[in-house]
Scaffold this motif. Structure first.
Motif, PDB file in Angstrom:
ATOM      1  N   TYR B 155       0.798  -1.224   0.000  1.00 51.10           N
ATOM      2  CA  TYR B 155       0.000   0.000   0.000  1.00 51.10           C
ATOM      3  C   TYR B 155       0.836   1.282   0.000  1.00 51.10           C
ATOM      4  O   TYR B 155       0.461   2.260  -0.657  1.00 51.10           O
ATOM      5  CB  TYR B 155      -0.967  -0.014   1.190  1.00 51.10           C
ATOM      6  N   PRO B 156       1.998   1.341   0.710  1.00 49.26           N
ATOM      7  CA  PRO B 156       2.790   2.574   0.678  1.00 49.26           C
ATOM      8  C   PRO B 156       3.155   3.007  -0.744  1.00 49.26           C
ATOM      9  O   PRO B 156       3.193   4.199  -1.029  1.00 49.26           O
ATOM     10  CB  PRO B 156       4.044   2.197   1.480  1.00 49.26           C
ATOM     11  N   LEU B 158       1.329   2.581  -3.440  1.00 54.47           N
ATOM     12  CA  LEU B 158       0.155   3.200  -4.052  1.00 54.47           C
ATOM     13  C   LEU B 158       0.015   4.649  -3.568  1.00 54.47           C
ATOM     14  O   LEU B 158      -0.185   5.573  -4.354  1.00 54.47           O
ATOM     15  CB  LEU B 158      -1.104   2.397  -3.708  1.00 54.47           C
ATOM     16  N   GLU B 159       0.156   4.827  -2.251  1.00 53.87           N
ATOM     17  CA  GLU B 159       0.017   6.172  -1.692  1.00 53.87           C
ATOM     18  C   GLU B 159       1.037   7.124  -2.311  1.00 53.87           C
ATOM     19  O   GLU B 159       0.706   8.238  -2.705  1.00 53.87           O
ATOM     20  CB  GLU B 159       0.262   6.109  -0.179  1.00 53.87           C
ATOM     21  N   ARG B 160       2.273   6.649  -2.389  1.00 56.16           N
ATOM     22  CA  ARG B 160       3.346   7.483  -2.909  1.00 56.16           C
ATOM     23  C   ARG B 160       3.109   7.837  -4.377  1.00 56.16           C
ATOM     24  O   ARG B 160       3.249   8.979  -4.795  1.00 56.16           O
ATOM     25  CB  ARG B 160       4.672   6.730  -2.745  1.00 56.16           C
ATOM     26  N   ARG B 162       0.269   7.924  -5.952  1.00 55.66           N
ATOM     27  CA  ARG B 162      -0.882   8.826  -6.098  1.00 55.66           C
ATOM     28  C   ARG B 162      -0.485  10.253  -5.770  1.00 55.66           C
ATOM     29  O   ARG B 162      -0.983  11.197  -6.382  1.00 55.66           O
ATOM     30  CB  ARG B 162      -2.028   8.389  -5.172  1.00 55.66           C
ATOM     31  N   MET B 163       0.417  10.404  -4.806  1.00 56.19           N
ATOM     32  CA  MET B 163       0.823  11.750  -4.418  1.00 56.19           C
ATOM     33  C   MET B 163       1.767  12.370  -5.421  1.00 56.19           C
ATOM     34  O   MET B 163       1.678  13.542  -5.730  1.00 56.19           O
ATOM     35  CB  MET B 163       1.498  11.701  -3.037  1.00 56.19           C
ATOM     36  N   THR B 197      -9.579   1.570  -4.986  1.00 56.69           N
ATOM     37  CA  THR B 197      -9.620   2.947  -4.489  1.00 56.69           C
ATOM     38  C   THR B 197     -10.784   3.677  -5.152  1.00 56.69           C
ATOM     39  O   THR B 197     -11.263   3.275  -6.211  1.00 56.69           O
ATOM     40  CB  THR B 197      -8.303   3.671  -4.814  1.00 56.69           C
ATOM     41  N   ARG B 220     -13.085   5.003   2.608  1.00 53.26           N
ATOM     42  CA  ARG B 220     -12.675   5.423   3.955  1.00 53.26           C
ATOM     43  C   ARG B 220     -12.903   4.258   4.899  1.00 53.26           C
ATOM     44  O   ARG B 220     -13.511   3.250   4.522  1.00 53.26           O
ATOM     45  CB  ARG B 220     -13.500   6.636   4.398  1.00 53.26           C
ATOM     46  N   HIS B 280     -10.805   0.230   1.371  1.00 51.19           N
ATOM     47  CA  HIS B 280     -10.697   0.161   2.830  1.00 51.19           C
ATOM     48  C   HIS B 280     -11.765  -0.722   3.482  1.00 51.19           C
ATOM     49  O   HIS B 280     -11.732  -0.923   4.693  1.00 51.19           O
ATOM     50  CB  HIS B 280     -10.716   1.568   3.431  1.00 51.19           C
ATOM     51  N   TRP B 292      -1.835  -1.329   5.901  1.00 49.03           N
ATOM     52  CA  TRP B 292      -1.622  -0.063   5.190  1.00 49.03           C
ATOM     53  C   TRP B 292      -0.215   0.484   5.358  1.00 49.03           C
ATOM     54  O   TRP B 292       0.149   1.446   4.699  1.00 49.03           O
ATOM     55  CB  TRP B 292      -2.661   0.968   5.642  1.00 49.03           C
ATOM     56  N   GLN B 293       0.567  -0.129   6.277  1.00 52.19           N
ATOM     57  CA  GLN B 293       1.920   0.389   6.477  1.00 52.19           C
ATOM     58  C   GLN B 293       3.003  -0.573   6.009  1.00 52.19           C
ATOM     59  O   GLN B 293       4.108  -0.148   5.697  1.00 52.19           O
ATOM     60  CB  GLN B 293       2.179   0.690   7.972  1.00 52.19           C
TER      61      GLN B 293
END
Lengths: 113, 906
Positions: B155-156, B158-160, B162-163, B197, B220, B280, B292-293
């Motif tokens: 998941y990290p 994906l977050e990165r 997306r940002m 997502t 969420r 989520h 998620w981490q």
């Protein structure tokens, strides 16, 4: 019947255009006129005349209309269009230039070169 | 201007054809009559003058025809004329027509069927706007096998992405939940669900058919919305629009239906999903605070859409930087930072973007793209053979039509005109063949889909002919028609009318027979390629079936159960499985029963773990040994027939043992404790109590790999298997004496425990094994079918050629026999000619087959691509068939009566 001079398609087309450039003609009259123009040195077949006429008509060089003939029958008369006239003019000029050159060749002597 | 007038003249001519015809008629008549009048004036009698005029004018009809040509009218007219004439000729020889059309239809149908599958699996674009902008993220890792890339991220990542990904207009991620249990009005049913997502639909550019799709904020904690696919909405909810806003139960948890996707929406080929929930919601199904981490995990699909004008390479360069920076950051704080292999991964891994215009990586497209392309080639060769066959037929027919063609040439037909007419005839045959081929393809396509559907439901593939398929068929038919029509047409019109008319049909000196022979030899060559192909694929399948997999394939029934689908919490799942096992073991006809996480030849799961410690000592350099693992109940090994070589099986008393016990396979024992008796040693603290024979964990194609086995109902220690009990489905294995009514008994037994518990993936081990050979079976079956077809066509071609030759050489053979040739000699004369052709074809075919077989290398097992045995049998089969084909004409030749033959006008 004598074997006629074999006419290339382009020549026949030009003869037709020359013939109809003077006045509108029927196909039948055209044959006679072409013989006159060529001082009886060219005889054209009657058959191939028509495809040539239709081809020129299709290309917009000549146009046709039905009219009364001298013996009160309707006949199709062909005449040159503006485009056909222009085309004939350029061809005649070109031909004359070539003819000039060719005519000059046999008489040329070594001194003249 | 001239173009315009020409066009106008043409259109006029087309529109007022009858007027033009009558004008032309009048004009020509006028000409002849005017000329005749002139002649009358010259003194000829009227009748004679008309005759003279007509003679001098020449052929009036021909002049008219040339006039029509001059105006360009004739093209269409000729075409309709040719069409009508062609239809008439074809109707006159129904035998030829039927054989030609059917032969072509087989070729075209085979091609179209394979193409429609190829189209559905490999070529078709996703039904979303601008699919060519879609990319799927993957990353490479240091090579340690044939596949050194991975398409699953943590998941990290994906977050990165997306940002920070500026070259993409959107990045989404998600994961499949596999089967879920969907409850609605007290009824339950299994469905395929994905979690994504909330920008999933907006990045793809999909608009709802009804309601709404995911919106920002939907993804969420505690999210409870669900989007239904069109297909599921129709099949489960009868397309009821009132379902929007209602609550359905997914694995017993409530979700509100918010919308329906448009029909056909899917991002996978052959992997249609029924439901989509926000990512989520995973926390609602199985809470995992780490999810998620956690770094260095692989479970999320990540994909995105390139901004307009951004190239794949530029986006890849940008994302690679993000990927590598994140990996380095993750390793710096990881407890595995000392490990050499992890450091190497971080050093060498790169991000790679894959174009996803026709779908994300799919379990269907990835393994089937190459076989389908190969089969497309094979089908192409079949088409070529059928075209050659039809060409031969047309050639033979052209021979009989020589007088007709000669007559038409004598009457003034131009050669080009005749060729055009013959080609029109061929195209008619080709079009009819194409239409019939489409029917064959329709039927064949659905048959193929049924062949590749091994799961509980047929693979959702749409192979109904669409425009690309129609276009393909039309192109193939047209090309075929020209291919088999042009050469015979050109050769058939190379006729000298004078001699041809004199000879009649029975000419001894027909056109050169060289071409016919070349065509048949080409058929032999192509057939040989196909038969050898079929041979190597059949041998591959056979080899796979005879691999010693380390378990017995017969008399084992398997079925899967997933407790969480019925709403069981993790803690109660084990008890349910125990209860089912106890019930199943006492069913009539059952010898033994067991339950395991991974079933033999599993197509769903694949578990790996790492051993870091042997007998209490950590391995040097912080390294770990990668092993596959499985967990099962006592009795598993005896049920599936894997021998225990040393030590003992689990028993139920081990349940709850503090540090646990394990059973290892030979490979693991050899690798970790070579030369020692492994019993009693400890791996990561667990005691080895037994050693079992190697079995192929992932199917027959695999090499034996190190595996350890844990007791399913065992307590703590190492990776706790009880975590798996409840996380995924488990598989039950039943060794039976008689399978009669067994599946029903099992269903009833499970239902008697809990009506909400569903069983799925019900299959015998034999069937499961066969399914794992699906690709090979598909290749072997279809290539054998095509090989047989090719052989049949080549046989027909040879027969036709020889029969024709015998008919033509009747007189010659008669003379030979009159001079004392024996029937045996005559038979040999014909058979020898056939054998020469086969030899010529084979000599060309072997190198071609060897050259082509390298494309199939990746699909073979236990056989080298150019296999001498396969070649020998193929050539033998071909020779046998050839001799068979020539025997009938040869016998006819040997029975020729010299007296009759010599009198015979030939």
């Amino acid at each position: 019947m004598d074997k006629p001079v074999d006419l290339l398609q382009g020549r026949l087309d030009r003869l037709i255009r020359t013939a109809v450039s003077l006045r509108p003609l029927r196909a039948y009259g055209m044959q006679v006129r072409i013989q006159q123009i060529s001082k009886n040195r060219v005889e054209i077949h009657q058959g191939p005349l028509y495809p040539a006429l239709y081809r020129l008509d299709h290309r917009g060089r000549i146009t046709s209309e039905w009219d009364e003939s001298e013996n009160n029958r309707t006949a199709k008369y062909y005449r040159l269009t503006a485009a056909g006239k222009r085309r004939l003019q350029t061809e005649v000029e070109k031909w004359n230039r070539i003819a000039d050159v060719i005519a000059g060749i046999p008489g040329t002597t070594t001194e003249e070169v | 201007m001239t173009l315009w007038s020409r066009l106008r003249s043409w259109v006029q001519a087309m529109l007022r054809r009858s007027r033009m015809e009558s004008e032309m008629d009048a004009e020509l008549r006028f000409h002849v009559e005017a000329y005749a009048e002139d002649l009358v004036r010259g003194g000829l009698p009227h009748k004679e003058a008309m005759r003279q005029a007509r003679i001098e004018f020449g052929g009036i009809e021909r002049a008219k025809e040339e006039c029509r040509d001059a105006r360009g009218v004739n093209f269409i007219e000729n075409f309709t004329q040719d069409l009508r004439f062609g239809l008439r000729t074809l109707r006159k020889s129904p035998g030829f027509t039927a054989v030609a059309i059917f032969t072509l239809a087989l070729g075209i149908g085979a091609n179209t069927a394979i193409f429609s599958l190829l189209n559905a699996v490999v070529l078709r674009l996703l039904p979303v706007p601008n699919p060519q902008q879609l990319v799927q993220f993957t990353y490479t890792f240091p090579a340690n096998g044939p596949e050194n890339w991975n398409s699953w991220f943590g998941y990290p990542h994906l977050e990165r992405f997306r940002m920070q990904a500026g070259m993409l207009s959107g990045v989404f991620g998600g994961v499949g939940l596999n089967q879920v249990n969907v409850g609605w009005h007290e009824s339950a049913g299994l469905a395929q669900c994905d979690a994504y997502t909330d920008n999933f639909f907006s990045v793809l550019g999909v608009a709802p058919q009804l309601g709404r799709l995911f919106a920002p904020g939907d993804d969420r904690e505690g999210a409870d919305v669900v989007v239904l696919s069109d297909r599921y909405w129709r099949s489960r909810f009868a397309a009821d629009p009132a379902i929007i806003g209602q609550t359905i139960l997914i694995n017993q948890l409530p979700f509100a239906v918010i919308g329906i996707t448009p029909p056909k929406f899917s991002i996978y080929v052959g992997g249609a999903r029924d439901l989509w929930v926000p990512l989520h919601t995973l926390d609602r199904f199985t809470p995992d605070p780490n999810r998620w981490q956690a770094s260095f995990t692989s479970w999320l699909l990540i994909a995105g859409r390139l901004r307009p004008g951004v190239s794949l390479a530029r986006a890849e360069a940008e994302l690679d930087v993000i990927h590598r920076r994140l990996l380095a950051e993750q390793l710096a704080v990881s407890e595995r930072r000392g490990s050499q292999s992890m450091q190497r991964l971080v050093r060498e891994s790169h991000l790679v973007l894959h174009p996803a215009a026709n779908g994300m990586f799919s379990g269907l497209r990835h393994p089937y793209a190459l076989p389908l392309k190969l089969l497309m080639g094979v089908a192409g060769i079949v088409l070529l053979i059928s075209c050659v066959n039809v060409a031969n037929l047309v050639l033979a027919r052209a021979c009989h039509r020589r007088p007709e063609i000669a007559l038409r040439m004598a009457l003034g037909s131009g050669r080009a005109r005749l060729i055009r007419q013959l080609l029109t005839e061929s195209l008619l045959v080709a079009i009819a063949g194409g239409v019939l081929g489409l029917v064959i393809a329709w039927w064949g396509g659905t048959l193929l889909v049924r062949m590749i559907s091994t799961g509980d439901a047929p693979v959702p593939l749409d192979v109904r002919p669409d425009w690309p398929v129609f276009g393909f068929t039309a192109a193939v038919s047209l090309a075929g028609g020209i291919l088999f029509g042009l050469v015979p047409a050109i050769r058939g019109t190379r006729v000298d009318p004078g001699s041809a008319l004199k000879q009649g049909t029975h000419g001894t000196t027909g056109p050169s027979r060289f071409l016919d022979r070349v065509l048949v030899a080409v058929q032999v060559t192509l057939s040989l390629v196909l038969i050898t192909g079929a041979g190597i694929f059949t041998r591959t399948l056979d080899n796979l079936r005879h691999v010693d997999v380390g378990y017995e394939r017969d008399n084992i029934l398997m079925f899967s159960v997933d407790a969480k689908l019925a709403g069981y919490p993790k803690e109660r799942a084990g008890a349910l499985y125990r209860a089912i096992l106890d019930k199943a073991a006492i069913l009539p006809g059952i010898q033994s029963a067991s339950v395991s996480i991974v079933r033999p030849v599993d197509d769903q799961y694949y578990l790996v773990d790492r051993i870091g410690e042997v007998d209490g000592d950590t391995l040097p350099d912080g390294e770990t040994i990668k092993v596959a693992w499985n967990a099962m109940s006592p009795g598993y090994f005896s049920t599936i027939g894997t021998p225990i070589l040393m030590g003992r099986d689990f028993d139920l008393r081990e349940r709850g043992a503090a540090s646990g016990v394990v059973i290892v396979n030979e490979s693991l024992a050899r690798q970790v404790l070579s030369g020692q008796n492994p019993i009693g040693h400890r791996l990561d603290g667990a005691e080895i109590i037994g050693v079992v024979k190697d079995s192929l964990y992932g199917g027959a194609r695999e090499q034996p790999r190190p595996v350890f086995y844990r007791s399913l109902f065992q307590g703590e220690g190492g990776t706790d298997p009880s975590q798996w009990v409840g996380a995924g489905a488990v598989s039950f294995e039943l060794r039976y004496r008689s399978a009669v009514g067994l599946v029903n008994d099992v269903r009833q037994a499970v239902a008697s425990l809990d009506r909400n518990v569903q069983i799925f993936h019900v299959k015998t081990l034999r069937a499961q094994t066969e399914d794992s050979f699906l690709r090979e079976r598909l290749l072997a079956t279809i290539s054998s079918f095509f090989g047989g077809l090719a052989l049949l066509l080549a046989c027909l071609g040879l027969y036709g050629l020889m029969a024709h030759a015998v008919a033509r050489r009747t007189a010659e053979i008669g003379i030979r026999m009159a001079l004392g040739a024996r029937p045996r000699g005559v038979i040999w004369l014909i058979v020898r000619e056939t054998l020469c052709l086969v030899l010529a074809g084979a000599i060309a075919g072997i190198p071609l087959a060897v050259w082509l077989s390298r494309y199939a290398k990746a699909l073979l097992f236990g056989i080298a691509a150019p296999d001498p045995v396969v070649f020998a049998t193929s050539i033998a089969a071909l020779t046998g068939v050839a001799v068979l084909a020539s025997l009938l004409p040869a016998r006819r030749a040997s029975r020729i009566d010299p007296m009759v033959a010599l009198r015979y006008d030939g």
